[in-house]
Design a protein around this motif. Structure first.
Motif, PDB file in Angstrom:
ATOM      1  N   ASN A  68       0.829  -1.198   0.000  1.00  0.00           N
ATOM      2  CA  ASN A  68       0.000   0.000   0.000  1.00  0.00           C
ATOM      3  C   ASN A  68       0.867   1.252   0.000  1.00  0.00           C
ATOM      4  N   ASN A  69       0.252   2.373  -0.377  1.00  0.00           N
ATOM      5  CA  ASN A  69       0.850   3.689  -0.161  1.00  0.00           C
ATOM      6  C   ASN A  69      -0.170   4.614   0.481  1.00  0.00           C
ATOM      7  N   THR A  70      -1.069   4.010   1.283  1.00  0.00           N
ATOM      8  CA  THR A  70      -2.183   4.740   1.888  1.00  0.00           C
ATOM      9  C   THR A  70      -1.955   5.068   3.361  1.00  0.00           C
ATOM     10  N   GLY A  71      -0.735   4.854   3.876  1.00  0.00           N
ATOM     11  CA  GLY A  71      -0.435   5.199   5.259  1.00  0.00           C
ATOM     12  C   GLY A  71      -0.554   4.046   6.233  1.00  0.00           C
ATOM     13  N   ILE A  72      -0.733   2.822   5.756  1.00  0.00           N
ATOM     14  CA  ILE A  72      -0.815   1.658   6.644  1.00  0.00           C
ATOM     15  C   ILE A  72       0.597   1.141   6.907  1.00  0.00           C
ATOM     16  N   ASN A  73       0.990   1.079   8.182  1.00  0.00           N
ATOM     17  CA  ASN A  73       2.312   0.595   8.570  1.00  0.00           C
ATOM     18  C   ASN A  73       2.259  -0.924   8.725  1.00  0.00           C
ATOM     19  N   LEU A  74       2.802  -1.641   7.760  1.00  0.00           N
ATOM     20  CA  LEU A  74       2.716  -3.101   7.760  1.00  0.00           C
ATOM     21  C   LEU A  74       3.668  -3.756   8.746  1.00  0.00           C
ATOM     22  N   SER A  75       4.767  -3.080   9.085  1.00  0.00           N
ATOM     23  CA  SER A  75       5.751  -3.694   9.978  1.00  0.00           C
ATOM     24  C   SER A  75       5.171  -3.955  11.368  1.00  0.00           C
ATOM     25  N   ASP A  76       4.171  -3.170  11.794  1.00  0.00           N
ATOM     26  CA  ASP A  76       3.554  -3.406  13.102  1.00  0.00           C
ATOM     27  C   ASP A  76       2.873  -4.768  13.159  1.00  0.00           C
ATOM     28  N   GLN A  77       2.389  -5.252  12.013  1.00  0.00           N
ATOM     29  CA  GLN A  77       1.693  -6.531  11.997  1.00  0.00           C
ATOM     30  C   GLN A  77       2.642  -7.715  12.145  1.00  0.00           C
ATOM     31  N   ASN A 102       4.057   6.718   2.832  1.00  0.00           N
ATOM     32  CA  ASN A 102       4.777   5.467   2.641  1.00  0.00           C
ATOM     33  C   ASN A 102       4.535   4.826   1.277  1.00  0.00           C
ATOM     34  N   ARG A 103       5.381   3.856   0.993  1.00  0.00           N
ATOM     35  CA  ARG A 103       5.171   2.846  -0.043  1.00  0.00           C
ATOM     36  C   ARG A 103       5.694   1.562   0.555  1.00  0.00           C
ATOM     37  N   SER A 104       4.814   0.647   0.925  1.00  0.00           N
ATOM     38  CA  SER A 104       5.193  -0.500   1.746  1.00  0.00           C
ATOM     39  C   SER A 104       4.727  -1.810   1.126  1.00  0.00           C
ATOM     40  N   TRP A 105       5.565  -2.845   1.347  1.00  0.00           N
ATOM     41  CA  TRP A 105       5.252  -4.211   0.905  1.00  0.00           C
ATOM     42  C   TRP A 105       5.540  -5.167   2.049  1.00  0.00           C
ATOM     43  N   ARG A 155       9.344   2.410   2.110  1.00  0.00           N
ATOM     44  CA  ARG A 155       9.918   3.667   1.645  1.00  0.00           C
ATOM     45  C   ARG A 155       9.042   4.769   2.227  1.00  0.00           C
ATOM     46  N   VAL A 156       9.617   5.602   3.100  1.00  0.00           N
ATOM     47  CA  VAL A 156       8.832   6.575   3.854  1.00  0.00           C
ATOM     48  C   VAL A 156       9.447   7.957   3.700  1.00  0.00           C
ATOM     49  N   THR A 157       8.628   8.927   3.333  1.00  0.00           N
ATOM     50  CA  THR A 157       9.070  10.318   3.260  1.00  0.00           C
ATOM     51  C   THR A 157       8.387  11.115   4.368  1.00  0.00           C
TER      52      THR A 157
END
Length: 685
Positions: A95-104, A139-142, A168-170
């Protein structure tokens, strides 16, 4: 395992038959009835129709954002298989919608090592306290996660967990930092743009036998991560910082427990871990370049055995063993010439430890007593000018738990400790931690001591819907060395002084709730209080400081049948800083939040909500902001769902707040995600 985020964010609620929350859970059958447990666990029971079949569902979404301007996307695929002998969960998300996947991917039940490596380079990151993280996470996260469990024919379990995460976070924000000094305040202005890249791969493989008389678990874990951060800063000091900090680690943990008869236990545990943490910081400023190179690696081994037996309501156990820690540190400060700075160092800080930990557990009717008497003997081996030494440590603790009624309990804990030095702080070099901060270590071995008392109270009455938990703690700490902060021009120097330092800390916590049957809801109240007293040598002057924080958050929720659900919450936060004879400074923040969900028919669900923030920037000046969201969902069938959402409807673009440091105040304004429109479709097999 303990990665609850994967299951709770992935498994469809239609496939869950029941959710069990197990208090005082003892996962090892061999310990049941012999050892008290304060662990909690979550157990999900699948519906019969969801067992022995391949489950899959996913979401695909697209939309548009006004800040940063561009296309939005989100996608995930979740697969699961549960049979009598085999379980599998594999999920892919991006996603690039602001969801932080690393917390999961956090593992809530993993064993923590006694020793680890900490990084020295610490670049300032833009955080937004009291704000939902997805409102400012650009973000841009996978993420890919795959978990497998196979039960063997002889009662064992093989588990494999492999995770990959890419972020990838700005971020962009402006700040004004004020350092409070006896000679006059010092202000630093910064406007920062940052770009962070992170890649992380984790593999965890284990074999376990969990029986009433015997327990065995061997877990091999490997972690590799690459972390890059670049920050462009304008303001008082124009510069660009480029930091690289990869981390590599491999560990193996073996635990064997054998039960003899009904009242004897023998346990053997072996842990071995290797970690490498190289760091590099490069600063570009006014056409010049300077920076810091740091190499750290360590090997930790811990071999221990314990014996325990029960005699007439008393559990006696003794754990003893040996441990070794071997650490290398190479630091190189380059591009800066200053005779007061130590720019290079090669150092080894090793130790061998012999330890014993007698434990006494006694229960009688409504009372449970637990006494721990850990004893440690360290032999340290240092390179350079530090002399080798041997240190003895004793840290007793006592806990008494009173089960006043089946619904009510009171626990009192007390401890006294003498702790070994943090090897992280023992070094001669002056390390550049960011473009204007230097950190010098201690050139001598030191230890710290402290005492603490805590009291906690629990009450539960499920029939009347009353739940209460409160806890208070007070601690005293004393160290051989005190901290020093000196500001010279635009640079800040942190170091230590060979003079004893005392500190005190207190905290209190409250969480109470009551169900309200007449409106099918509940009312609750949460409260937090922390206080810390310490001192620091600032610009050559001993400066006492005291920081306090308060938080109070009442909430209420309810629903009318299945048509209308609503939630309201109010949060008040206060931060206070008192420095020596200066006037105290404080900052108050208020948050009003709520949401409502309307389901007029099974086909349609409409949700709306938001938050109103009122943050104190300085005395008499507040920054106010209202944020609204809405979402419309069409439940076409149990297998198809289409939704349209708008977040940050009013297109708020900046969030301003004030916080306090040791002797400083930070006024910051950070960039937010702007108005966003997203359409998504959910499909289930």
């Amino acid at each position: 395992g303990g990665k609850y985020g994967i299951a709770t964010n992935g498994i469809s609620h239609d496939d869950i038959g029941a959710v069990e929350v197990m208090e005082n859970h003892q996962p090892m059958q061999v310990l049941r009835g012999l050892s008290f447990s304060d662990q909690a666990a979550i157990n999900l029971k699948m519906k019969n129709r969801s067992k022995a079949t391949f489950l899959v569902h996913g979401t695909l979404a697209g939309g548009w954002s006004q800040q940063p301007k561009g296309a939005l996307w989100h996608g995930d695929i979740f697969t699961m298989m549960v049979t009598g002998r085999y379980q599998m969960i594999t999920t892919f998300k991006g996603n690039n919608t602001g969801i932080n996947l690393s917390d999961q991917l956090i593992d809530f039940t993993s064993d923590r090592t006694d020793e680890g490596l900490e990084g020295y380079i610490s670049l300032p990151t833009l955080v937004t306290p009291n704000l939902q993280r997805n409102r400012s996470y650009l973000n841009r996260s996978w993420m890919v996660s795959s978990s497998h469990l196979l039960k063997t024919s002889k009662g064992g379990e093989l588990k494999a967990q492999i995770d990959y995460n890419n972020d990838r976070v700005t971020a962009r924000g402006a700040s004004s930092t004020t350092y409070f000094l006896e000679s006059g305040d010092k202000m630093i202005l910064e406007d920062r743009n940052s770009l962070a890249h992170r890649n992380a791969i984790t593999g965890k493989f284990s074999f376990e036998i969990n029986e009433k008389k015997y327990f065995l678990n061997n877990t091999l874990t490997a972690d590799v991560s690459w972390n890059d951060l670049k920050i462009n800063t304008s303001g008082t000091v124009h510069n660009t910082q480029d930091a690289r900090s990869p981390e590599y680690s491999v560990s193996n943990l073996l635990k064997v427990i054998k039960r003899f008869g009904n009242n004897k236990l023998v346990t053997f545990t072996s842990r071995n871990e290797w970690i490498s943490l190289p760091e590099k910081l490069t600063v570009y400023r006014e056409g010049e370049k300077y920076g810091e190179n740091i190499k750290q690696h360590s090997f930790y081994t811990d071999e221990r055995a314990s014996f325990g037996f029960v005699f007439n309501r008393v559990l006696l156990s003794l754990e003893a063993g040996v441990a070794g820690y071997f650490r290398n540190l190479d630091s190189d400060l380059w591009g800066i010439t200053n005779e007061n700075l130590v720019d290079k160092e090669e150092l080894t800080t090793d130790y061998l430890r012999i330890f014993a930990a007698p434990k006494f557990e006694w229960s009688y009717r409504k009372l449970e007593l637990t006494l721990n008497l850990p004893v440690n003997l360290y032999s340290y081996f240092f390179s350079g000018g530090l002399r080798n030494r041997t240190e003895f440590f004793l840290s007793p603790s006592l806990a008494a738990r009173f089960r006043i009624t089946p619904r009510m309990s009171l626990t009192l804990r007390g401890s006294a400790r003498r702790s070994p030095a943090s090897l992280h702080n023992i070094h001669d070099s002056s390390i550049l931690t960011d473009y204007r901060s230097f950190s010098s270590g201690v050139d001598d071995y030191y230890s710290s001591s402290g005492q603490s008392l805590s009291l906690s109270y629990h009450y539960r009455n499920a029939q009347s819907g009353v739940f209460l938990m409160t806890m208070g703690r007070y601690g005293w700490n004393r160290s051989k060395f005190g901290t020093v902060q000196n500001i010279v021009g635009d640079y800040i120097f942190h170091s230590y002084r060979p003079q004893p330092s005392d500190s005190r800390n207190a905290m209190a916590f409250l969480n109470v709730s009551k169900t309200l049957d007449f409106m099918r809801g509940a009312v609750g109240l949460k409260g937090n209080y922390t206080r810390m007293e310490n001192n620091i040598l600032s610009q050559g002057v001993r400066t006492d400081y005291q920081s306090e924080s308060y938080s109070l958050s009442p909430s209420v929720n309810g629903n009318i049948s299945s048509i209308l659900n609503w939630t309201l919450r109010f949060t008040w936060d206060r931060s206070v800083l008192k420095i020596s004879d200066m006037d105290s400074r404080r900052s108050d923040n208020f948050i009003y939040s709520g949401n409502v969900t309307l389901t007029p028919c099974p086909l349609i669900t409409w949700t709306a909500g938001g938050e109103f923030y009122r943050n104190q920037i300085e005395t008499g000046r507040y920054k106010e902001m209202l944020m609204l969201d809405t979402k419309l969902t069409f439940n076409i069938s149990k297998r198809i769902e289409i939704s349209a959402s708008v977040t940050n409807l009013l297109n708020r673009k900046n969030y301003t707040y004030t916080t306090y440091g040791t002797l400083s105040q930070y006024e910051r304004s950070n960039q937010l995600r702007g108005r966003e429109f997203l359409i998504s479709i959910y499909l289930k097999k």
